[in-house]
Motif scaffolding. Structure first.
Motif, PDB file in Angstrom:
ATOM      1  N   LEU A  38       2.763  10.419   9.182  1.00 22.32           N
ATOM      2  CA  LEU A  38       1.645  11.362   9.042  1.00 22.32           C
ATOM      3  C   LEU A  38       0.879  11.100   7.745  1.00 22.32           C
ATOM      4  CD1 LEU A  38       0.121  13.864  10.028  1.00 22.32           C
ATOM      5  CD2 LEU A  38       1.821  15.280   8.831  1.00 22.32           C
ATOM      6  N   TRP A  39       1.594  10.867   6.654  1.00 22.73           N
ATOM      7  CA  TRP A  39       0.956  10.591   5.366  1.00 22.73           C
ATOM      8  C   TRP A  39       0.162   9.283   5.426  1.00 22.73           C
ATOM      9  CZ3 TRP A  39      -0.017  12.965   0.881  1.00 22.73           C
ATOM     10  CH2 TRP A  39      -0.336  12.200  -0.249  1.00 22.73           C
ATOM     11  N   GLN A  40       0.729   8.274   6.049  1.00 21.64           N
ATOM     12  CA  GLN A  40       0.076   6.973   6.104  1.00 21.64           C
ATOM     13  C   GLN A  40      -1.180   7.001   6.974  1.00 21.64           C
ATOM     14  OE1 GLN A  40       2.681   3.894   7.502  1.00 21.64           O
ATOM     15  NE2 GLN A  40       1.374   2.231   6.829  1.00 21.64           N
ATOM     16  N   SER A  41      -1.247   7.926   7.921  1.00 20.42           N
ATOM     17  CA  SER A  41      -2.413   7.993   8.807  1.00 20.42           C
ATOM     18  C   SER A  41      -3.677   8.403   8.057  1.00 20.42           C
ATOM     19  CB  SER A  41      -2.143   8.975   9.953  1.00 20.42           C
ATOM     20  OG  SER A  41      -2.046  10.308   9.475  1.00 20.42           O
ATOM     21  N   PHE A  42      -3.526   8.960   6.872  1.00 23.73           N
ATOM     22  CA  PHE A  42      -4.691   9.374   6.079  1.00 23.73           C
ATOM     23  C   PHE A  42      -5.096   8.316   5.049  1.00 23.73           C
ATOM     24  CE2 PHE A  42      -2.693  13.484   7.268  1.00 23.73           C
ATOM     25  CZ  PHE A  42      -3.732  13.971   8.055  1.00 23.73           C
ATOM     26  N   PHE A  43      -4.467   7.147   5.104  1.00 22.28           N
ATOM     27  CA  PHE A  43      -4.756   6.088   4.133  1.00 22.28           C
ATOM     28  C   PHE A  43      -5.130   4.802   4.860  1.00 22.28           C
ATOM     29  CE2 PHE A  43      -2.389   9.113   1.682  1.00 22.28           C
ATOM     30  CZ  PHE A  43      -2.856   8.994   0.386  1.00 22.28           C
ATOM     31  N   SER A  44      -5.887   3.979   4.191  1.00 20.34           N
ATOM     32  CA  SER A  44      -6.267   2.687   4.751  1.00 20.34           C
ATOM     33  C   SER A  44      -5.066   1.743   4.718  1.00 20.34           C
ATOM     34  CB  SER A  44      -7.429   2.092   3.960  1.00 20.34           C
ATOM     35  OG  SER A  44      -7.020   1.801   2.627  1.00 20.34           O
ATOM     36  N   THR A  45      -5.205   0.640   5.424  1.00 16.58           N
ATOM     37  CA  THR A  45      -4.138  -0.352   5.454  1.00 16.58           C
ATOM     38  C   THR A  45      -4.111  -1.133   4.143  1.00 16.58           C
ATOM     39  OG1 THR A  45      -4.351  -0.587   7.846  1.00 16.58           O
ATOM     40  CG2 THR A  45      -3.257  -2.369   6.660  1.00 16.58           C
ATOM     41  N   PRO A  46      -2.986  -1.162   3.439  1.00 19.49           N
ATOM     42  CA  PRO A  46      -2.936  -1.908   2.177  1.00 19.49           C
ATOM     43  C   PRO A  46      -2.957  -3.410   2.425  1.00 19.49           C
ATOM     44  CG  PRO A  46      -0.768  -1.054   2.734  1.00 19.49           C
ATOM     45  CD  PRO A  46      -1.715  -0.486   3.751  1.00 19.49           C
ATOM     46  N   LEU A  47      -3.694  -4.130   1.585  1.00 19.85           N
ATOM     47  CA  LEU A  47      -3.754  -5.582   1.648  1.00 19.85           C
ATOM     48  C   LEU A  47      -3.228  -6.163   0.344  1.00 19.85           C
ATOM     49  CD1 LEU A  47      -7.284  -5.990   3.283  1.00 19.85           C
ATOM     50  CD2 LEU A  47      -5.046  -6.002   4.416  1.00 19.85           C
ATOM     51  N   VAL A  48      -3.165  -7.488   0.266  1.00 20.20           N
ATOM     52  CA  VAL A  48      -2.599  -8.143  -0.913  1.00 20.20           C
ATOM     53  C   VAL A  48      -3.408  -7.818  -2.161  1.00 20.20           C
ATOM     54  CG1 VAL A  48      -2.041 -10.373  -1.956  1.00 20.20           C
ATOM     55  CG2 VAL A  48      -1.632 -10.000   0.488  1.00 20.20           C
ATOM     56  N   ASN A  49      -4.735  -7.860  -2.021  1.00 21.55           N
ATOM     57  CA  ASN A  49      -5.598  -7.624  -3.183  1.00 21.55           C
ATOM     58  C   ASN A  49      -6.315  -6.282  -3.128  1.00 21.55           C
ATOM     59  OD1 ASN A  49      -7.148  -8.254  -1.017  1.00 21.55           O
ATOM     60  ND2 ASN A  49      -8.464  -9.755  -2.053  1.00 21.55           N
ATOM     61  N   ARG A  50      -5.875  -5.412  -2.212  1.00 24.00           N
ATOM     62  CA  ARG A  50      -6.519  -4.109  -2.103  1.00 24.00           C
ATOM     63  C   ARG A  50      -5.490  -3.061  -1.713  1.00 24.00           C
ATOM     64  NH1 ARG A  50     -10.573  -3.082   2.696  1.00 24.00           N
ATOM     65  NH2 ARG A  50      -8.565  -2.717   3.723  1.00 24.00           N
ATOM     66  N   PRO A  51      -5.117  -2.190  -2.638  1.00 25.90           N
ATOM     67  CA  PRO A  51      -4.128  -1.160  -2.295  1.00 25.90           C
ATOM     68  C   PRO A  51      -4.728  -0.138  -1.330  1.00 25.90           C
ATOM     69  CG  PRO A  51      -5.041  -0.758  -4.471  1.00 25.90           C
ATOM     70  CD  PRO A  51      -5.587  -2.080  -4.028  1.00 25.90           C
ATOM     71  N   ALA A  52      -3.854   0.611  -0.711  1.00 26.49           N
ATOM     72  CA  ALA A  52      -4.302   1.641   0.225  1.00 26.49           C
ATOM     73  C   ALA A  52      -5.044   2.740  -0.531  1.00 26.49           C
ATOM     74  CB  ALA A  52      -3.098   2.221   0.961  1.00 26.49           C
ATOM     75  N   HIS A  53      -6.069   3.275   0.118  1.00 27.45           N
ATOM     76  CA  HIS A  53      -6.804   4.392  -0.477  1.00 27.45           C
ATOM     77  C   HIS A  53      -7.008   5.478   0.570  1.00 27.45           C
ATOM     78  CE1 HIS A  53      -9.931   1.823   1.324  1.00 27.45           C
ATOM     79  NE2 HIS A  53     -10.613   2.948   1.508  1.00 27.45           N
ATOM     80  N   PHE A  54      -7.209   6.676   0.090  1.00 23.92           N
ATOM     81  CA  PHE A  54      -7.312   7.835   0.974  1.00 23.92           C
ATOM     82  C   PHE A  54      -8.608   7.758   1.783  1.00 23.92           C
ATOM     83  CE2 PHE A  54      -8.517  12.276   1.844  1.00 23.92           C
ATOM     84  CZ  PHE A  54      -7.379  12.705   2.503  1.00 23.92           C
ATOM     85  N   VAL A  55      -8.466   7.909   3.124  1.00 18.63           N
ATOM     86  CA  VAL A  55      -9.641   7.870   4.001  1.00 18.63           C
ATOM     87  C   VAL A  55      -9.775   9.146   4.819  1.00 18.63           C
ATOM     88  CG1 VAL A  55      -9.657   5.356   4.158  1.00 18.63           C
ATOM     89  CG2 VAL A  55      -8.335   6.692   5.817  1.00 18.63           C
TER      90      VAL A  55
END
Length: 296
Positions: A38-55
């Motif tokens: 549920l928490w992860q559904s509100f965040f973008s997919t983390p990438l190598v050079n871009r951490p997850a951010h709230f969406v």
């Protein structure tokens, strides 16, 4: 008084120690994954050079504009509408048959239950041979009657129903065991009383047997609904969700987004929707079917 409180504290402590292993497993493998999804559904997919951010609710808004999600959801509803009634009705019919005094009853029970023992991957491979165009068992039967063969898994109009047939064949025997156990618990004097009153077999089944099977039917229905929205194994072998997502189902679409497209945020949001669908379906069953269920 102090001794009583000490004894009560000791009893509570022992009780908590006894249930602690189960609580640890429940939290580790059910509650924590659910909360994390549920928490992860509100965040973008983390990438190598871009951490997850709230969406926020962006992933859920994306679903409304996703034609594949709409198609997959419709497929899953059709799959559930086809597999659940067929599996439950066939299980009840088989249980009534093998509960009667018929020749070869033990062999019939074993034959009906055998598909349940097979792993779903193995069962899907067996049916893959049945569906193979040209030399599969189904096409061979069609050729006997002078009919042309058919690409059962490669045709968008039949792929979903071909997968549904595998599911019905696989789980009907499993549900049969519960119905058979419930039938054997029904007192024989109830059937005898109905026969003395002049009730036909159909009337006895409808007015005596089926109401007493209510708790079992509710249990079977809940499991059938969960199974209808958690089908993924057979798709790996039979269709991979194709052709053109004609047989794709919700859980397989979640797998594709999570492990093929590597969009874990969107996959988490899809998982939340899946859990909500299952919760709503179970609630409806307990509210409507459960009220008409008679417990002894």
């Amino acid at each position: 008084m102090a001794r009583i409180r000490t004894a009560q504290f000791g009893d509570h402590l022992v009780a908590w120690l006894l249930i602690t292993p189960a609580l640890v497993l429940l939290v580790a493998f059910t509650l924590y994954p659910a909360a994390a999804t549920l928490w992860q559904s509100f965040f973008s997919t983390p990438l190598v050079n871009r951490p997850a951010h709230f969406v926020g609710f962006a992933h859920f808004q994306q679903m409304l504009a996703d034609p594949v999600f709409v198609k997959v959801l419709v497929n899953n509803l059709l799959y559930a509408a086809g597999s659940i009634p067929a599996s439950v009705a066939l299980a009840l019919l088989m249980a009534l048959l093998v509960n009667a005094r018929i020749p070869g009853r033990g062999l019939a029970r074993m034959a009906f239950f055998t598909p349940t023992v097979l792993p779903l991957i193995a069962a899907a491979n067996i049916w893959l041979f049945f569906y193979t165009p040209g030399y599969g068992l189904l096409d061979q039967l069609l050729h006997v009657f002078g009919l042309a063969g058919h690409n059962w898994l490669g045709n968008p109009s039949t792929a979903l129903w071909a997968v549904t047939a595998v599911t019905v064949w696989k789980q009907a025997g499993f549900f049969m065991i519960f119905y058979l156990a419930a039938l054997q618990q029904i007192p024989e004097n109830l059937r005898e009383a109905a026969a003395i009153e002049g009730a036909s077999r159909w009337h006895t089944l409808r007015r005596v047997i089926l109401p007493l099977l209510g708790p079992t039917t509710l249990f079977v229905l809940v499991n059938a609904v969960i199974g209808a929205f958690s089908q993924v194994d057979a798709l790996f072998v039979l269709t991979n969700g194709g052709p053109d997502n004609a047989s794709n189902l919700l859980l397989y679409y979640i797998f594709q987004n999570a492990f093929q497209f590597w969009d874990t945020g969107y996959a988490a949001a899809l998982t939340v929707v899946l859990v909500l669908i299952l919760a709503a379906a179970s609630l409806v069953q307990f509210l409507f079917v459960g009220r008409r269920t008679h417990y002894r």
